[in-house]
Scaffold this active site. Sequence first.
Site, PDB file in Angstrom:
ATOM      1  N   LYS A  24       0.852  -1.194   0.000  1.00  0.00           N
ATOM      2  CA  LYS A  24       0.000   0.000   0.000  1.00  0.00           C
ATOM      3  C   LYS A  24       0.887   1.242   0.000  1.00  0.00           C
ATOM      4  O   LYS A  24       1.820   1.345   0.793  1.00  0.00           O
ATOM      5  CB  LYS A  24      -0.887   0.024   1.251  1.00  0.00           C
ATOM      6  N   ASP A 156      -6.160  -0.274   8.388  1.00  0.00           N
ATOM      7  CA  ASP A 156      -5.682  -0.388   7.012  1.00  0.00           C
ATOM      8  C   ASP A 156      -6.249  -1.588   6.272  1.00  0.00           C
ATOM      9  O   ASP A 156      -6.083  -1.685   5.052  1.00  0.00           O
ATOM     10  CB  ASP A 156      -4.150  -0.510   6.999  1.00  0.00           C
TER      11      ASP A 156
END
Length: 324
Positions: A24, A156
């Site tokens: 990410k 997340d």
Amino acid sequence: MSRAAGYGLAGAGTGPLETLGAAKINLHLHVTGRRDDGYHLLDSLVVFADIGDRVVVDPWPLPAGAETVFRLTGRFAADLACTMPADNLAMRAAAALAGRVNRPLPRMIALDKRLPVASGIGGGSADAAAVLRLLSGAWGVPRPVVMDVAGQLGADVAMCVAACPARIAGVGEVVTPLGHPTARLLGGMGLVLANPLMPLSTPAVFKARAASGAVASAPASLPDTGDLPQLLAALADATNDLAPPARVLLPVIADVETALAALPGACFTRMSGSGATCFALFASPDAAKAASVRLAAARPSWWVAAGRVLAVAPEIRETPSASS
């Protein structure tokens, strides 16, 4: 045999499935406030790379009395060796989803750890999200249920389940995929990731930011555009609010940013997440690969990887074994 990412695999096959726990990257990250429970409110534009951990799951039911086999391999496996398998976020994700839909635990989960630990690019959250995508596809779990379970595992994890260019809000659980022009523009761009192989604690970074007296930021103003210079200019006007305190805690981050910005063809550089991984965007994966070779030669003690920005979540594949 390839499958579309995420869903629609119910009843398919009898063996293990694999996918990528994709890194990410926060193209910007604004801390917009803090909830009463202490969690920070965020505004971020995230993308994902075809760089990550290999995640393999055998989703089929355990024999009676057996326990899920957990296999941990890869360059950075030793950094997780002190964590009990049941406490690994990937294993917790499997247990949470199985409990939610009243299914037996999967037979096996294997992680090939290729991403540095505590490096600001997803790591454990990406692995947990990959497990959720694999199991939800095999078990036919609706996406809203998967995203709800993801939100309970960590801030997340939901964005890593989506694993596509998206705007993030709330504490990370509000995931809005980008509009077509911007998503198409970013998808396929090259990138280089670099980390000095020094872990950085996210809570420590937030604590250092609070100690500095930093105030909340407004959400970034980003256009929905297919024009790269316009998007890069808007990103340059945004920030990563965690970068200044991260540089205080780990000054070498500034060196990583400088080295990336000096690479031929780099069109945008910044630290991702809470660090210490930094990134540079390139017009093409080939340009990124050439730049990464140059950087790795100049900085052999750093972790350096090149790839491309993903337009959609990584595909799910059937695989003969976790060791293949």
